[in-house]
Structure formats: C-alpha cells, structure tokens
Design a protein around this motif. Structure first.
Motif, PDB file in Angstrom:
ATOM      1  N   HIS A 287      -4.222  30.775  64.500  1.00  0.00           N
ATOM      2  CA  HIS A 287      -3.851  29.521  65.194  1.00  0.00           C
ATOM      3  C   HIS A 287      -4.811  28.379  65.111  1.00  0.00           C
ATOM      4  O   HIS A 287      -4.809  27.354  64.668  1.00  0.00           O
ATOM      5  CB  HIS A 287      -3.387  29.875  66.450  1.00  0.00           C
ATOM      6  CG  HIS A 287      -1.862  30.058  66.706  1.00  0.00           C
ATOM      7  ND1 HIS A 287      -1.397  31.175  66.210  1.00  0.00           N
ATOM      8  CD2 HIS A 287      -0.915  29.335  67.332  1.00  0.00           C
ATOM      9  CE1 HIS A 287      -0.096  31.163  66.348  1.00  0.00           C
ATOM     10  NE2 HIS A 287       0.162  30.212  67.045  1.00  0.00           N
TER      11      HIS A 287
ATOM     12  N   ILE B 212      -1.068  33.299  57.927  1.00  0.00           N
ATOM     13  CA  ILE B 212      -0.316  33.271  59.353  1.00  0.00           C
ATOM     14  C   ILE B 212       0.214  34.635  59.784  1.00  0.00           C
ATOM     15  O   ILE B 212       1.116  34.916  58.972  1.00  0.00           O
ATOM     16  CB  ILE B 212       0.696  31.993  59.201  1.00  0.00           C
ATOM     17  CG1 ILE B 212       0.100  30.700  58.462  1.00  0.00           C
ATOM     18  CG2 ILE B 212       1.443  31.768  60.489  1.00  0.00           C
ATOM     19  CD1 ILE B 212       0.787  29.643  58.063  1.00  0.00           C
ATOM     20  N   SER B 213       0.128  34.806  60.965  1.00  0.00           N
ATOM     21  CA  SER B 213       0.510  36.042  61.473  1.00  0.00           C
ATOM     22  C   SER B 213       1.876  36.518  61.082  1.00  0.00           C
ATOM     23  O   SER B 213       2.052  37.630  60.512  1.00  0.00           O
ATOM     24  CB  SER B 213       0.615  36.023  62.961  1.00  0.00           C
ATOM     25  OG  SER B 213       1.344  35.089  63.380  1.00  0.00           O
ATOM     26  N   HIS B 214       2.822  35.629  61.210  1.00  0.00           N
ATOM     27  CA  HIS B 214       4.328  36.001  60.746  1.00  0.00           C
ATOM     28  C   HIS B 214       4.928  36.309  59.438  1.00  0.00           C
ATOM     29  O   HIS B 214       5.250  37.244  58.800  1.00  0.00           O
ATOM     30  CB  HIS B 214       5.365  35.197  61.535  1.00  0.00           C
ATOM     31  CG  HIS B 214       5.096  34.711  62.844  1.00  0.00           C
ATOM     32  ND1 HIS B 214       4.983  35.674  63.626  1.00  0.00           N
ATOM     33  CD2 HIS B 214       4.793  33.661  63.497  1.00  0.00           C
ATOM     34  CE1 HIS B 214       4.569  35.260  65.119  1.00  0.00           C
ATOM     35  NE2 HIS B 214       4.533  33.869  64.772  1.00  0.00           N
TER      36      HIS B 214
ATOM     37  N   ASP C  29       3.926  35.740  70.723  1.00  0.00           N
ATOM     38  CA  ASP C  29       4.136  34.597  69.976  1.00  0.00           C
ATOM     39  C   ASP C  29       5.663  34.374  69.609  1.00  0.00           C
ATOM     40  O   ASP C  29       6.383  35.425  69.307  1.00  0.00           O
ATOM     41  CB  ASP C  29       3.585  34.651  68.562  1.00  0.00           C
ATOM     42  CG  ASP C  29       3.487  33.089  67.873  1.00  0.00           C
ATOM     43  OD1 ASP C  29       2.531  32.420  67.962  1.00  0.00           O
ATOM     44  OD2 ASP C  29       4.499  32.736  67.429  1.00  0.00           O
TER      45      ASP C  29
ATOM     46  N   HIS D 110       7.718  33.016  67.450  1.00  0.00           N
ATOM     47  CA  HIS D 110       8.199  33.328  66.322  1.00  0.00           C
ATOM     48  C   HIS D 110       8.158  34.336  65.600  1.00  0.00           C
ATOM     49  O   HIS D 110       8.299  34.773  64.462  1.00  0.00           O
ATOM     50  CB  HIS D 110       7.660  32.104  65.379  1.00  0.00           C
ATOM     51  CG  HIS D 110       8.227  30.704  65.810  1.00  0.00           C
ATOM     52  ND1 HIS D 110       7.332  29.958  66.245  1.00  0.00           N
ATOM     53  CD2 HIS D 110       9.365  30.077  65.775  1.00  0.00           C
ATOM     54  CE1 HIS D 110       7.889  28.606  66.510  1.00  0.00           C
ATOM     55  NE2 HIS D 110       9.095  28.866  66.228  1.00  0.00           N
TER      56      HIS D 110
ATOM     57  N   SER E  97       3.302  25.910  57.612  1.00  0.00           N
ATOM     58  CA  SER E  97       3.640  26.616  58.881  1.00  0.00           C
ATOM     59  C   SER E  97       4.571  27.968  58.487  1.00  0.00           C
ATOM     60  O   SER E  97       4.935  28.049  57.385  1.00  0.00           O
ATOM     61  CB  SER E  97       4.559  25.693  59.637  1.00  0.00           C
ATOM     62  OG  SER E  97       5.813  26.245  59.660  1.00  0.00           O
ATOM     63  N   SER E  98       4.465  28.822  59.481  1.00  0.00           N
ATOM     64  CA  SER E  98       5.025  30.341  59.117  1.00  0.00           C
ATOM     65  C   SER E  98       6.380  30.227  58.712  1.00  0.00           C
ATOM     66  O   SER E  98       7.073  31.036  58.128  1.00  0.00           O
ATOM     67  CB  SER E  98       4.914  30.983  60.530  1.00  0.00           C
ATOM     68  OG  SER E  98       5.470  30.362  61.634  1.00  0.00           O
TER      69      SER E  98
ATOM     70  N   CYS F 221      -2.357  28.401  60.613  1.00  0.00           N
ATOM     71  CA  CYS F 221      -1.199  27.650  61.556  1.00  0.00           C
ATOM     72  C   CYS F 221      -1.612  26.034  61.118  1.00  0.00           C
ATOM     73  O   CYS F 221      -0.760  25.161  61.231  1.00  0.00           O
ATOM     74  CB  CYS F 221      -1.309  27.765  62.660  1.00  0.00           C
ATOM     75  SG  CYS F 221      -0.640  29.481  63.006  1.00  0.00           S
TER      76      CYS F 221
ATOM     77  N   CYS G 218       0.427  22.704  62.210  1.00  0.00           N
ATOM     78  CA  CYS G 218       1.675  23.101  63.099  1.00  0.00           C
ATOM     79  C   CYS G 218       1.252  23.521  64.418  1.00  0.00           C
ATOM     80  O   CYS G 218       2.149  23.284  65.331  1.00  0.00           O
ATOM     81  CB  CYS G 218       2.150  24.518  62.450  1.00  0.00           C
ATOM     82  SG  CYS G 218       3.804  24.946  63.379  1.00  0.00           S
ATOM     83  N   ALA G 219       0.086  23.850  64.791  1.00  0.00           N
ATOM     84  CA  ALA G 219      -0.117  23.902  66.231  1.00  0.00           C
ATOM     85  C   ALA G 219      -1.099  22.728  66.577  1.00  0.00           C
ATOM     86  O   ALA G 219      -1.752  23.058  67.948  1.00  0.00           O
ATOM     87  CB  ALA G 219      -1.090  25.457  66.316  1.00  0.00           C
TER      88      ALA G 219
ATOM     89  N   ASN H  44       8.691  24.248  62.315  1.00  0.00           N
ATOM     90  CA  ASN H  44       9.739  24.394  63.090  1.00  0.00           C
ATOM     91  C   ASN H  44       9.707  23.708  64.386  1.00  0.00           C
ATOM     92  O   ASN H  44      10.897  23.734  65.179  1.00  0.00           O
ATOM     93  CB  ASN H  44       9.625  26.082  63.351  1.00  0.00           C
ATOM     94  CG  ASN H  44       8.185  26.196  63.866  1.00  0.00           C
ATOM     95  OD1 ASN H  44       7.578  25.654  64.352  1.00  0.00           O
ATOM     96  ND2 ASN H  44       8.043  27.716  63.564  1.00  0.00           N
TER      97      ASN H  44
ATOM     98  N   ARG I 276       3.304  17.615  69.961  1.00  0.00           N
ATOM     99  CA  ARG I 276       2.583  18.973  69.449  1.00  0.00           C
ATOM    100  C   ARG I 276       1.943  18.580  68.149  1.00  0.00           C
ATOM    101  O   ARG I 276       1.122  19.400  67.923  1.00  0.00           O
ATOM    102  CB  ARG I 276       3.921  19.556  68.762  1.00  0.00           C
ATOM    103  CG  ARG I 276       3.801  20.953  68.459  1.00  0.00           C
ATOM    104  CD  ARG I 276       4.979  21.626  68.119  1.00  0.00           C
ATOM    105  NE  ARG I 276       4.554  22.899  67.177  1.00  0.00           N
ATOM    106  CZ  ARG I 276       4.029  24.138  67.749  1.00  0.00           C
ATOM    107  NH1 ARG I 276       4.085  24.314  69.234  1.00  0.00           N
ATOM    108  NH2 ARG I 276       3.903  25.231  66.810  1.00  0.00           N
TER     109      ARG I 276
END
Ligand code: SF4
Length: 648
Positions: A65, A99-101, A119, A121, A296-297, A357, A360-361, A378, A384
C-alpha cells in the motif's frame, strides 16, 4: 441434494455455528493474508496474545500500500513487519514485489481452500475457486492464532453468465453492470457465485477483476468454479499439481439469480463519487480529462496492460493529460518488458509506476483541483485520490486508454477495430519467487527480535462495557459514509497506521474539520449515521481512531458488514434505529443516556432506549446481535473476550 459451490466450500470448513443466512458460522481458515496498511495494527494485536508462532497453515504479509518511505516512519513500519514475520512464521513480501491480491492469485491462492485477509479486496482470490473474505485486523489476528473466523452465514446469489464479451468490452464492464443493477448496498450479506456457459469464456485474471470489485456491492465475497481456465492459469504459474475441479452441482438452487448476457454489454463507467453511479461510457463521452491512471489490484493484469500498450503502439498520449500505468506484480512487469509493451507505454509518454497500490490508495498522483481523472481502479469515494472534491471516474483499461489518446472520455469502440495483443511471453519465464522471505525454522525464528520503532504504538486497551453509556451526539452524517471519511487515505496519514493517537486528528476531517477537537472537548459520545455506514475498506483504524476520541457507540440506519464487525471487535456498540424516521429527530450536541444497554445485551433482548437529556424524549434502538457478538461487546472487544474465555 444439489449444492452450490459456496455451500460446499462452507461445509468443508465449518467449525461451528449455522449456515442459515444471517446466523454466525465459524470457519476454519487455510490461509491468512495481511497488507501493510492494516497489517501493522493486526500484528500488534497478534503480539498481545503472547504466542510464539502463528497457528494457521499459511500466512503472508505483503507490503504494497504505502512504500513512499519519505521519512523514517514508513520504513520503520516495514522493518517491524519484516521482523514480525521472521519471528512468528509468516511469509514476507517486500515493497516492489507486487500488489497483494494480484501476487496472491499468481503464487498462493488455492482452489477449494478458504482465505481471510485484512483487506476488503481479498475477495479477488475467488477467481480460482477459493472462498476469500476480507475482515478487520483483529479478526485476522485471531485467525493467525488458529481460531476460526466468525462471519454471518451468507445468502448465495447465483450470477448466470451467458454469451461472450464483444470487442472492447471487458471484465470491468461485467462488474460495473452488477454495481449498476444492485448498488453499493446490493450485495450485503451475500456471496455472488458465477455459473453458466459464459464462465468458460473468461480467463482467471478477468474473473479476478470481477471478484475484486464485487466487494463494492457490500458482498461477503464472489466465487468462480475451478475449471480448465483455472487449470491453464495454475499450470502457467508452475502450480498445476494444486489444481482441482470444483463447481456447483447441476440443479443447485440459489437464494436469488441474476442473469447477465455478456454479448449485450457495452463499455460502462462509474461517475464521481461512488462505484455504483454507473452509466454507459457514451453518455459522458466528450468530457475533458486531465489524468488517466491504469492499474490497481482490479485491473493491472498482463492482458489489461498489453491492450493499453497495443492501443498506444507508435502513438502518444494526449498532451493535455497525464497518464500513469501500474503493473500488478513484478511478474507482470517482467512480461510487459519481454513482450515490448513496456517500451510502447514509455514511448507513448505514460508514466510507469512500480507494482504497488500507489495512487489507488491515495499515495501519489492526486489529481489537481477540478481535474477529471479516469481510473481503472475499484473505488472513487470522495477524497480517496488524495484531492478534496475530486472528480474520479472508474472504467475499464480499454476505456481508459481510448480516453488517454483522445483527451476526453471516449467509448473505446470509437477507435475502430480492437488491436491484437503482442505475442505473449510464456508466463513461466517470469515466475520467480526469490523475493519472498520464507518462515524460519522455529529455533532460528525465536532468536529474531521484533523491531518496535518509535512510531509503533501499542493498540488501545479493551475494557468491559460500562453499565451506563452517557455522552453527546458528536456528529450526524448521511448515507454511505466510507472508512476513508473516518480514517482517510493519502500521504497526510500514510505513516500513521501504527499510531492511532496521531491518526485520530483526521477523523471526519473532510466532512467536519472541527470533529476531533469537539469530540475531545465534549468528552466523547456518539456518532449518528445513515444507511451503509462504514462502507469501503476493512481498515480498523476507522474504529480505533474514533474510539481514541471517546466515541462509545455508533447509531446508524444500517452498517457495512466489515465495519460493523470492526466496531464490535473493538467494543464500540453498533446500533440501528428501530424507526428510521427517528434519524431526523437527532440533533448535534444532544446528551444521550443508555441506562439499560448492558442489561439488554446480557439478556439478549432486541431493543434498548436512549434518553435525550432535558427533553423527556426517548429513541428506540435495535440491538440485533448474535450471542457471540453480545459476549464480545460485554467484554469490551474481541481481544478482551478472547483473553477472558482463554481461547488462546
Ligand atoms: Fe491496493 Fe487499491 Fe487494491 Fe486496495 S484496492 S489492494 S489500495 S490496489
């Protein structure tokens, strides 16, 4: 009896409770996922349990992030997380890995298993036939300790996909269509399960886009069958041996069915500032745009970015806007380089960002004042992006690149024939796990000292619910308040995820800059909200920071699932109006007294009353809690409850 895939996955992991929708079910988790924004607090809470090692088959901590590291605090956080992983036995994924996802889908997601992640997502892993659920950090910390995960048993909404997507129409348009139909509240309490002939036409990354963003409906998660597309994905990832076929039984019945004819879809776009404000792109075409962000994820897979590169091949981005492109992982970045796409993007003038991220974050690339930004992300909740009063539109990579070329929002079909993608390099040459740090043997791990830097503060204490709750109404907010309103994204707070005291200053800052000072001056009290209070991310800071300011309870017309659970986990009582019209009677500054709440929770009654001091009036409030939730609230939170009941 014929069963849905969801039911099969739930049954094979049920450790207790009931599968009746709305009742609590306890689920045994195979995997636990953490990321840095929520992970520091989750790990701090895990540490208080006093265990020497995680007690779950698989656990991983991603750092994706916030990797700005513009002063020591952020890197101190990463140092803390790395040392926690080494000491307690989690895999550590350092900044820049991805990115994690996306990384999880590539390397670790497993058909037939259950994943819980700190998280929202986390749902993305549903793309390969696993049940993947987002939760608050404390819930996840307890899963690390081997406890089952408590969640309201979901309804199952079957989504029948028919036909095939047309050129220029992408998976993002499928999930935008679901949001258009059902809104940001239309999936609460539900799992979306996909079936039908159209499923086979979507590859795993397209399914990932859908399962990622399905979370914006408020759903518990989404899940696809595990089929030949899944097998192809896992083979390419050198994980063919982990594949297994999974699907609903033929004739399985769903609580509700939604039918989507893929061939009838057209490019869609979500207008500011909610992911469900969806219209056809052609309705807003021609609007001047100052920024386009791809990544982004939800949309940073190889095919997503390869299409963007193919469109921009030997062209340049419109000079009146700035374009950024973020690959989802190092593997994707590697493939973009090998295929020539990276060069196409660079030569077209796109700014290439590292696989994190980032924007996106809210970490960088905040749009300028009044600038329209088209993003493949998303979420577009107000602020944001890091800019107050931002104008963020959400669309597919195809719409984003068409817009980047023309400088105005553009239906990609106006570009003519969709270009072919460059020959794809085999993913297996890009698969490389050498950057993960794997758990040490227990004896070696025990020698590792956990690093607590100066910015790492212990989590707030949890004390039993008092007999009386007395305080003032600190703020009255409207519908769809997001966790970003409570604990904002962006660089201003980017290094405060492990410092609740400092983060408290930012609660409701965008809506009411005086809130934090007023809450302190009035000695704490209550937040009053409308529908869907707490939508958005799983970050428990959206509870911890108000709690630090003295908030005792939140009264709303309705709550988003994860945030409601986070309130309970931290001992703040989420109440709903017995009569929603009473919301209009609430006045800022009113003094409220809950004299009977403690007893109502002990007795399991469904309602309590708040007396409004000086008026003789009362409000009736619903106390709709499961027996487990009541026990947690009476104990003062999940950590206190866990310790008192000697679960660890
Ligand atoms: Fe990161 Fe954005 Fe995906 Fe959240 S939604 S995991 S911030 S890329």
């Amino acid at each position: 009896m014929a069963e849905t895939l969801t039911t099969k996955l739930l049954k094979t992991h049920q450790a207790g409770g009931s599968l009746t929708p709305g009742e609590d079910v306890q689920l045994r988790m195979d995997q636990v996922l953490l990321e840095d924004a929520t992970g520091t607090m989750a790990c701090l809470q895990f540490e208080t349990l006093g265990l020497d090692r995680v007690r779950v088959p698989f656990a991983i901590q991603y750092v994706d992030h916030n990797v700005l590291q513009i002063d020591s605090k952020n890197q101190d956080d990463h140092h803390y997380l790395q040392s926690v992983c080494a000491h307690y036995g989690l895999i550590y994924s350092p900044p820049g890995n991805g990115i994690s996802h996306y990384l999880h889908l590539e390397r670790f997601a497993h058909p037939g298993q259950l994943l819980v992640g700190a998280d929202s997502h986390t749902t993305m892993a549903g793309a390969i036939g696993m049940l993947a659920i987002g939760a608050g950090g404390l819930d996840v910390a307890l899963c690390l300790s081997g406890q089952p995960f408590n969640v309201p048993a979901p309804r199952v909404i079957g989504v029948e996909l028919r036909g095939k997507l047309s050129p220029w129409v992408q998976a993002k348009d499928i999930v935008l269509e679901i949001l258009r139909r059902r809104s940001v509240r239309g999936g609460v309490g539900s799992i979306f399960e996909f079936f039908g002939e159209g499923v086979a036409t979507l590859n795993v990354t397209q399914r990932g886009t859908i399962c990622n963003m399905i979370m914006e409906t408020g759903a518990t998660t989404g899940v696809f069958p595990s089929d030949e597309q899944t097998r192809a994905w896992m083979s390419a990832q050198h994980r063919a041996s982990q594949w297994l076929p999974l699907a609903a039984d033929s004739g399985a019945s769903y609580d509700e069915v939604e039918v989507i004819d893929l061939s009838s879809l057209e490019p869609l776009i979500a207008k500011p500032s909610s992911p469900d404000k969806v219209v056809p792109v052609r309705e807003v075409a021609g609007l001047a745009v100052g920024q386009v962000c791809v990544g982004s994820s939800v949309n940073s897979g190889y095919e997503d970015l390869a299409l963007v590169g193919a469109v921009l091949h030997e062209k340049v981005v419109n000079p009146h806007l700035v374009m950024t492109v973020t690959p989802g992982s190092r593997q994707i970045e590697d493939r973009l380089i090998r295929s020539g796409t990276y060069l196409d993007l660079v030569q077209a003038g796109a700014r290439m960002l590292e696989p994190v991220c980032g924007p996106c974050a809210g970490f960088g690339q905040a749009p300028g004042s009044g600038v329209v930004s088209v993003r493949t992300f998303n979420r577009n909740f107000p602020g944001r992006s890091g800019t107050d009063h931002d104008q963020v539109y959400l669309a597919s990579p195809a719409t984003a690149v068409a817009t980047a070329l023309r400088g105005v929002i553009t239906d990609p079909r106006d570009l003519g024939t969709e270009p072919p993608l460059p020959p794809a390099p085999a993913p297996d040459v890009s698969v490389d796990d050498k950057h993960f740090l794997y758990p040490l043997a227990p004896a070696e791990a025990a020698q590792v000292k956990v690093f607590h830097g100066p910015n790492i503060l212990p989590p707030p204490p949890q004390t039993p619910l008092t007999q009386q709750l007395v305080g003032r109404v600190l703020i009255v907010v409207g519908d769809d308040i997001s966790t970003g309103d409570l604990a904002p994204e962006g660089v201003a707070i980017f290094d405060l995820y492990s410092n609740v005291k400092a983060m408290a200053f930012f609660v409701f800052r965008r809506l009411d800059p005086q809130f934090a000072a007023r809450a302190r001056e009035w000695g704490g009290g209550f937040i009053v909200g409308g529908q869907n209070y707490g939508q958005g991310s799983s970050r428990e800071h959206a509870v911890l920071a108000p709690k630090f300011l003295g908030v005792l309870a939140v009264i709303a017309k309705s709550f988003a699932r994860i945030h409601r659970r986070n309130l309970i986990a931290q001992g703040l009582v989420p109440l709903t109006f017995a009569n929603e019209a009473d919301y209009d009677r609430v006045r800022l500054g009113d003094q409220w007294e809950f004299v009977e709440l403690h007893g109502v929770l002990e007795r399991g009654e469904g309602e309590c009353r708040a007396r409004i001091a000086g008026s003789g009036e009362e409000l009736r409030l619903r106390t709709s809690f499961t027996p487990w939730e009541r026990q947690v609230l009476l104990a003062g939170g999940l950590l206190a409850y866990t310790r008192a009941s000697e679960k660890v």
